[in-house]
Design a protein around this motif. Structure first.
Motif, PDB file in Angstrom:
ATOM      1  N   TRP A 157       5.036  -2.668  13.091  1.00  0.00           N
ATOM      2  CA  TRP A 157       4.964  -4.119  13.002  1.00  0.00           C
ATOM      3  C   TRP A 157       5.485  -4.742  14.288  1.00  0.00           C
ATOM      4  CZ3 TRP A 157       2.517  -7.899  10.876  1.00  0.00           C
ATOM      5  CH2 TRP A 157       3.036  -9.212  10.943  1.00  0.00           C
ATOM      6  N   GLU A 158       4.913  -5.875  14.674  1.00  0.00           N
ATOM      7  CA  GLU A 158       5.358  -6.589  15.870  1.00  0.00           C
ATOM      8  C   GLU A 158       6.797  -7.084  15.677  1.00  0.00           C
ATOM      9  OE1 GLU A 158       3.411  -6.946  18.524  1.00  0.00           O
ATOM     10  OE2 GLU A 158       1.559  -6.171  17.622  1.00  0.00           O
ATOM     11  N   PRO A 159       7.704  -6.807  16.621  1.00  0.00           N
ATOM     12  CA  PRO A 159       9.103  -7.240  16.477  1.00  0.00           C
ATOM     13  C   PRO A 159       9.260  -8.707  16.853  1.00  0.00           C
ATOM     14  CG  PRO A 159       8.841  -6.076  18.532  1.00  0.00           C
ATOM     15  CD  PRO A 159       7.493  -6.019  17.851  1.00  0.00           C
ATOM     16  N   PHE A 160       8.619  -9.584  16.083  1.00  0.00           N
ATOM     17  CA  PHE A 160       8.501 -10.985  16.484  1.00  0.00           C
ATOM     18  C   PHE A 160       8.405 -11.882  15.263  1.00  0.00           C
ATOM     19  CE2 PHE A 160       5.471 -14.495  17.408  1.00  0.00           C
ATOM     20  CZ  PHE A 160       6.220 -15.197  18.327  1.00  0.00           C
ATOM     21  N   ASP A 161       9.371 -12.772  15.085  1.00  0.00           N
ATOM     22  CA  ASP A 161       9.284 -13.867  14.124  1.00  0.00           C
ATOM     23  C   ASP A 161       9.029 -13.448  12.682  1.00  0.00           C
ATOM     24  OD1 ASP A 161       9.494 -16.591  13.547  1.00  0.00           O
ATOM     25  OD2 ASP A 161       7.327 -16.868  13.619  1.00  0.00           O
ATOM     26  N   GLY A 162       9.829 -12.539  12.207  1.00  0.00           N
ATOM     27  CA  GLY A 162       9.762 -12.218  10.788  1.00  0.00           C
ATOM     28  C   GLY A 162       8.789 -11.115  10.448  1.00  0.00           C
ATOM     29  N   ARG A 163       8.734 -10.781   9.153  1.00  0.00           N
ATOM     30  CA  ARG A 163       7.918  -9.673   8.682  1.00  0.00           C
ATOM     31  C   ARG A 163       6.949 -10.141   7.604  1.00  0.00           C
ATOM     32  NH1 ARG A 163       9.049  -4.902  10.309  1.00  0.00           N
ATOM     33  NH2 ARG A 163       7.982  -3.972   8.515  1.00  0.00           N
ATOM     34  N   PRO A 164       5.942  -9.333   7.291  1.00  0.00           N
ATOM     35  CA  PRO A 164       5.036  -9.682   6.190  1.00  0.00           C
ATOM     36  C   PRO A 164       5.784  -9.719   4.863  1.00  0.00           C
ATOM     37  CG  PRO A 164       4.190  -7.835   7.506  1.00  0.00           C
ATOM     38  CD  PRO A 164       5.604  -8.059   7.935  1.00  0.00           C
ATOM     39  N   ASP A 165       5.218 -10.447   3.916  1.00  0.00           N
ATOM     40  CA  ASP A 165       5.775 -10.418   2.564  1.00  0.00           C
ATOM     41  C   ASP A 165       5.452  -9.102   1.874  1.00  0.00           C
ATOM     42  OD1 ASP A 165       6.883 -13.184   2.313  1.00  0.00           O
ATOM     43  OD2 ASP A 165       4.797 -13.713   2.726  1.00  0.00           O
ATOM     44  N   LEU A 166       4.342  -8.490   2.290  1.00  0.00           N
ATOM     45  CA  LEU A 166       3.921  -7.224   1.688  1.00  0.00           C
ATOM     46  C   LEU A 166       3.097  -6.455   2.720  1.00  0.00           C
ATOM     47  CD1 LEU A 166       3.572  -5.421  -0.908  1.00  0.00           C
ATOM     48  CD2 LEU A 166       1.480  -6.739  -1.359  1.00  0.00           C
ATOM     49  N   VAL A 167       3.268  -5.139   2.762  1.00  0.00           N
ATOM     50  CA  VAL A 167       2.450  -4.264   3.600  1.00  0.00           C
ATOM     51  C   VAL A 167       1.683  -3.321   2.690  1.00  0.00           C
ATOM     52  CG1 VAL A 167       2.427  -2.531   5.430  1.00  0.00           C
ATOM     53  CG2 VAL A 167       4.101  -4.389   5.504  1.00  0.00           C
ATOM     54  N   VAL A 168       0.364  -3.235   2.875  1.00  0.00           N
ATOM     55  CA  VAL A 168      -0.462  -2.317   2.095  1.00  0.00           C
ATOM     56  C   VAL A 168      -1.316  -1.502   3.055  1.00  0.00           C
ATOM     57  CG1 VAL A 168      -0.526  -3.807   0.071  1.00  0.00           C
ATOM     58  CG2 VAL A 168      -2.343  -4.003   1.795  1.00  0.00           C
ATOM     59  N   GLU A 169      -1.658  -0.306   2.626  1.00  0.00           N
ATOM     60  CA  GLU A 169      -2.565   0.530   3.419  1.00  0.00           C
ATOM     61  C   GLU A 169      -4.007   0.327   2.984  1.00  0.00           C
ATOM     62  OE1 GLU A 169      -3.356   5.260   4.469  1.00  0.00           O
ATOM     63  OE2 GLU A 169      -1.499   4.641   3.487  1.00  0.00           O
ATOM     64  N   THR A 170      -4.201   0.116   1.674  1.00  0.00           N
ATOM     65  CA  THR A 170      -5.543  -0.102   1.137  1.00  0.00           C
ATOM     66  C   THR A 170      -5.526  -1.283   0.170  1.00  0.00           C
ATOM     67  OG1 THR A 170      -5.347   1.245  -0.869  1.00  0.00           O
ATOM     68  CG2 THR A 170      -5.865   2.400   1.200  1.00  0.00           C
ATOM     69  N   PHE A 171      -6.713  -1.749  -0.177  1.00  0.00           N
ATOM     70  CA  PHE A 171      -6.808  -2.843  -1.141  1.00  0.00           C
ATOM     71  C   PHE A 171      -6.406  -2.387  -2.547  1.00  0.00           C
ATOM     72  CE2 PHE A 171      -9.957  -5.944   1.062  1.00  0.00           C
ATOM     73  CZ  PHE A 171      -9.124  -5.988   2.168  1.00  0.00           C
ATOM     74  N   HIS A 172      -6.451  -1.092  -2.785  1.00  0.00           N
ATOM     75  CA  HIS A 172      -5.976  -0.597  -4.073  1.00  0.00           C
ATOM     76  C   HIS A 172      -4.463  -0.782  -4.191  1.00  0.00           C
ATOM     77  CE1 HIS A 172      -9.775   0.973  -5.438  1.00  0.00           C
ATOM     78  NE2 HIS A 172      -9.953   1.611  -4.288  1.00  0.00           N
ATOM     79  N   ASP A 173      -3.747  -0.629  -3.078  1.00  0.00           N
ATOM     80  CA  ASP A 173      -2.302  -0.890  -3.092  1.00  0.00           C
ATOM     81  C   ASP A 173      -2.033  -2.344  -3.453  1.00  0.00           C
ATOM     82  OD1 ASP A 173      -1.963   1.726  -2.192  1.00  0.00           O
ATOM     83  OD2 ASP A 173      -1.869   1.125  -0.080  1.00  0.00           O
ATOM     84  N   LEU A 174      -2.850  -3.245  -2.897  1.00  0.00           N
ATOM     85  CA  LEU A 174      -2.700  -4.676  -3.229  1.00  0.00           C
ATOM     86  C   LEU A 174      -2.976  -4.932  -4.704  1.00  0.00           C
ATOM     87  CD1 LEU A 174      -2.352  -7.652  -2.400  1.00  0.00           C
ATOM     88  CD2 LEU A 174      -4.791  -7.658  -1.827  1.00  0.00           C
ATOM     89  N   ALA A 175      -4.044  -4.343  -5.203  1.00  0.00           N
ATOM     90  CA  ALA A 175      -4.378  -4.529  -6.617  1.00  0.00           C
ATOM     91  C   ALA A 175      -3.257  -4.016  -7.513  1.00  0.00           C
ATOM     92  CB  ALA A 175      -5.687  -3.819  -6.934  1.00  0.00           C
ATOM     93  N   ASP A 176      -2.657  -2.889  -7.136  1.00  0.00           N
ATOM     94  CA  ASP A 176      -1.536  -2.368  -7.906  1.00  0.00           C
ATOM     95  C   ASP A 176      -0.370  -3.359  -7.913  1.00  0.00           C
ATOM     96  OD1 ASP A 176      -2.944  -0.037  -8.361  1.00  0.00           O
ATOM     97  OD2 ASP A 176      -1.912   1.125  -6.806  1.00  0.00           O
ATOM     98  N   GLU A 177      -0.060  -3.935  -6.755  1.00  0.00           N
ATOM     99  CA  GLU A 177       1.051  -4.880  -6.641  1.00  0.00           C
ATOM    100  C   GLU A 177       0.800  -6.114  -7.518  1.00  0.00           C
ATOM    101  OE1 GLU A 177       3.959  -5.081  -5.119  1.00  0.00           O
ATOM    102  OE2 GLU A 177       3.931  -3.138  -4.103  1.00  0.00           O
ATOM    103  N   LEU A 178      -0.469  -6.499  -7.650  1.00  0.00           N
ATOM    104  CA  LEU A 178      -0.817  -7.700  -8.423  1.00  0.00           C
ATOM    105  C   LEU A 178      -1.158  -7.369  -9.875  1.00  0.00           C
ATOM    106  CD1 LEU A 178      -2.874  -9.653  -5.734  1.00  0.00           C
ATOM    107  CD2 LEU A 178      -0.639 -10.265  -6.668  1.00  0.00           C
ATOM    108  N   GLY A 179      -0.955  -6.118 -10.256  1.00  0.00           N
ATOM    109  CA  GLY A 179      -1.189  -5.732 -11.638  1.00  0.00           C
ATOM    110  C   GLY A 179      -2.640  -5.766 -12.046  1.00  0.00           C
ATOM    111  N   ALA A 180      -3.527  -5.557 -11.088  1.00  0.00           N
ATOM    112  CA  ALA A 180      -4.963  -5.636 -11.384  1.00  0.00           C
ATOM    113  C   ALA A 180      -5.533  -4.259 -11.742  1.00  0.00           C
ATOM    114  CB  ALA A 180      -5.699  -6.178 -10.153  1.00  0.00           C
TER     115      ALA A 180
END
Length: 227
Positions: free
Chosen positions: A204-227
């Motif tokens: 990650w860029e060492p600049f002005d904060g970090r993401p709220d969430l990091v995912v490698e795939t869209f399936h990781d995102l779906a898991d985080e959102l309970g989909a």
């Protein structure tokens, strides 16, 4: 880095490098350029740099033209002389980029779980229309939202606020998913939750904060959102 999945009602996605693979642009150079990799990298970086500068010097033009100018610079910088028709054939690859393997199934999971899904992109409407058609995502997306609608590029907050208005969603109920670090920060500063799609395991860029969430795939995102 705190992601509030309960707050999310709408998910927006960047297009290039997030939904579709811009590395295909390098392959389009293969037959015409002796060493395509540095040309491709300079083309992509200059294209983004032009959008950043345009936001501050009132030099907006549709992203396709930005991309064309950046390609011409990259070719010139590497001493490559191509006729206009060959240059246009290289540019046309942006209408037919390959979709990442996880994208369709991941977005389908989100859609089926009740999340409205949109594209928010620097791409002009024609580029986005052909991208969605070629990727076969039209049945999963509520709409595409282009920087052309407000004539300003990411990471200007005006584009993310416009996107929230277009989706009819309070901006703090949107998660924006993107491979671009500057896009993550732009979304966060505008009031969205910023999700970094880190497909390559990059630092990650060492600049002005970090993401709220990091995912490698869209399936990781779906898991985080309970989909």
């Amino acid at each position: 880095m705190t992601f509030d999945s309960d707050a999310v009602r709408t998910v927006t996605f960047d297009s290039y490098s997030t939904l579709v693979d811009v590395d295909a642009a390098e392959r389009a150079l293969d037959a015409r350029v002796e060493d395509p990799e540095p040309v491709s990298k300079l083309w992509r970086s200059r294209s983004l740099e032009y959008t950043f500068v345009a936001n501050h010097v009132d030099a907006y033009q549709p992203f396709y033209k930005m991309n064309r100018d950046a390609l011409q610079y990259a070719l010139d910088a590497h001493g490559v002389d191509l006729p206009p028709d060959e240059r246009d054939e290289i540019l046309a690859v942006y209408h037919e980029l390959d979709v990442f393997d996880d994208v369709r199934d991941g977005i389908e999971r989100l859609r089926d779980a009740g999340y409205d899904c949109y594209v928010v992109s620097n791409g002009n409407p024609e580029m986005l229309s052909s991208m969605v058609e070629h990727a076969g995502l039209g049945d999963l997306l509520a709409d595409t939202i282009s920087a052309d609608e407000v004539r300003t590029f990411k990471p200007d907050a005006a584009l993310y606020r416009h996107a929230a208005g277009r989706t009819g969603t309070p901006i703090d109920e949107i998660a924006h998913v993107t491979a671009g670090w500057f896009d993550v920060l732009g979304a966060k500063h505008a009031g969205m939750q910023g999700v970094w799609a880190d497909r390559k395991g990059s630092p990650w860029e060492p600049f002005d904060g970090r993401p709220d969430l990091v995912v490698e795939t869209f399936h990781d995102l779906a898991d985080e959102l309970g989909a």
